[in-house]
Enzyme design. Structure first.
Site, short mmCIF file in Angstrom:
data_model
loop_
_atom_site.label_atom_id
_atom_site.label_comp_id
_atom_site.label_asym_id
_atom_site.label_seq_id
_atom_site.Cartn_x
_atom_site.Cartn_y
_atom_site.Cartn_z
N SER A 151 -13.53 -16.47 32.89
CA SER A 151 -14.90 -16.79 32.01
C SER A 151 -15.80 -17.55 32.70
CB SER A 151 -14.52 -17.37 30.52
OG SER A 151 -15.73 -17.22 29.61
N ASP A 231 -14.44 -6.63 25.34
CA ASP A 231 -14.90 -7.97 25.45
C ASP A 231 -16.39 -8.06 24.85
OD1 ASP A 231 -16.14 -10.61 26.32
OD2 ASP A 231 -14.41 -10.63 27.98
N HIS A 264 -11.80 -10.95 25.07
CA HIS A 264 -12.06 -12.23 26.08
C HIS A 264 -11.18 -13.29 25.68
CE1 HIS A 264 -14.96 -13.93 28.85
NE2 HIS A 264 -14.70 -15.47 27.84
#
Length: 288
Positions: A151, A231, A264
């Site tokens: 991320s 995600d 995610h």
């Protein structure tokens, strides 16, 4: 350096250290996994994978959730997992709630705006201090470094890898924020850390993987990037297709895989971590 704790793990050791950082003007913590080759009376200097974590994380998230130690131990690879941001009573956060990220938003840049410029220098900390400090205590091979992350940390890994190709032999990212200058998270963080005038926004380009590629920052090896099709941040925040197009236009080699059904979370990270460790092990010439 101060050793906070140590746990036996896959014939190696998972340690946590507290460091004093000149760049951050504060203390910080870092997780260190050492394979068995780095231990004992005649320890070997081992290759290193640096893992940068994401928003709201600290140094313990990847240590406890990624499941990286088993494969790293099998390949004789050390794992270095620093905190995401400077912390402490004197470190400014986000008391008005306008930033949304609090202390966990170093974004792996060197801040230029007050009050963050005194402490928020995660780029220089990772590049200049992290490994050099650890090498005084543990047997790491600072000539065999790879960098990866998730991320916000994936953004950091791509930026550091593109800006310092001779320092990091390999680069990968899981669900990275690939084009922060054009996504809400990145624009909000960059506005606070780097400024909003036209001249200041021009300097955002040095902290964005897509614009670094556009400006000629290329590597001779292949970037490995994994994202999940489920995600929730895929299109608005992560923008992997922007990265794909920038690599095509610039000639940068890229292996971008979209994994069906994954989100995610660290469940996704744990599902692909072996593939990333193998990618770095090949580049760092460990036994694979």
């Amino acid at each position: 350096m101060k050793l906070i704790n140590c746990h036996r793990c896959f014939a190696g050791e998972q340690r946590r250290y507290k460091l004093e950082s000149h760049q951050l003007n504060s203390s910080t913590t870092v997780g260190v996994f050492l394979p068995k080759q780095a231990l004992g009376p005649r320890p070997e200097r081992v290759p290193v994978l640096i893992w940068l974590s994401g928003l709201t994380c600290n140094d313990e998230n990847a240590v406890q959730k990624a499941g990286a130690q088993r494969r790293a131990a099998a390949l004789g690879l050390a794992l270095i997992m620093p905190d995401t941001s400077p912390r402490g009573d004197d470190v400014p956060g986000d008391p008005q709630g306008q930033w949304d990220f609090g202390h966990a938003a170093g974004f792996y840049v060197d801040a230029e705006k007050q009050p963050w410029s005194l402490h928020y220098r995660m780029h220089s900390f990772v590049v200049e201090e992290l490994i050099s400090q650890l090498c005084t205590e543990v047997p790491l091979d600072d000539q065999r470094l790879g960098i990866s992350g998730h991320s916000m940390g994936g953004h950091g890994a791509l930026v550091l890898g593109l800006r310092h190709p001779h320092l990091y032999r390999s680069v990968s990212a899981v669900a990275p924020i690939a084009h922060p200058g054009q996504c809400p998270w990145g624009r909000k963080a960059f506005s606070h850390l780097l400024g909003t005038t036209p001249e200041e926004q021009l300097r955002w380009r040095r902290w964005d993987a897509v614009t670094l590629l556009e400006d000629g920052h290329l590597r001779n090896d292949c970037l490995l990037v994994d994202v999940g099709s489920a995600d929730p941040f895929l299109r608005e925040q992560l923008r992997p297709e922007d990265l794909r197009h920038a690599c095509v236009r610039s000639g940068q080699s890229l292996e971008l895989v979209i994994h069906e059904g994954y989100d995610h979370s660290y469940f996704f990270v744990a599902s692909v971590i072996d593939r990333h460790i193998d990618h770095h092990a090949r580049a760092l010439k460990t036994d694979i």
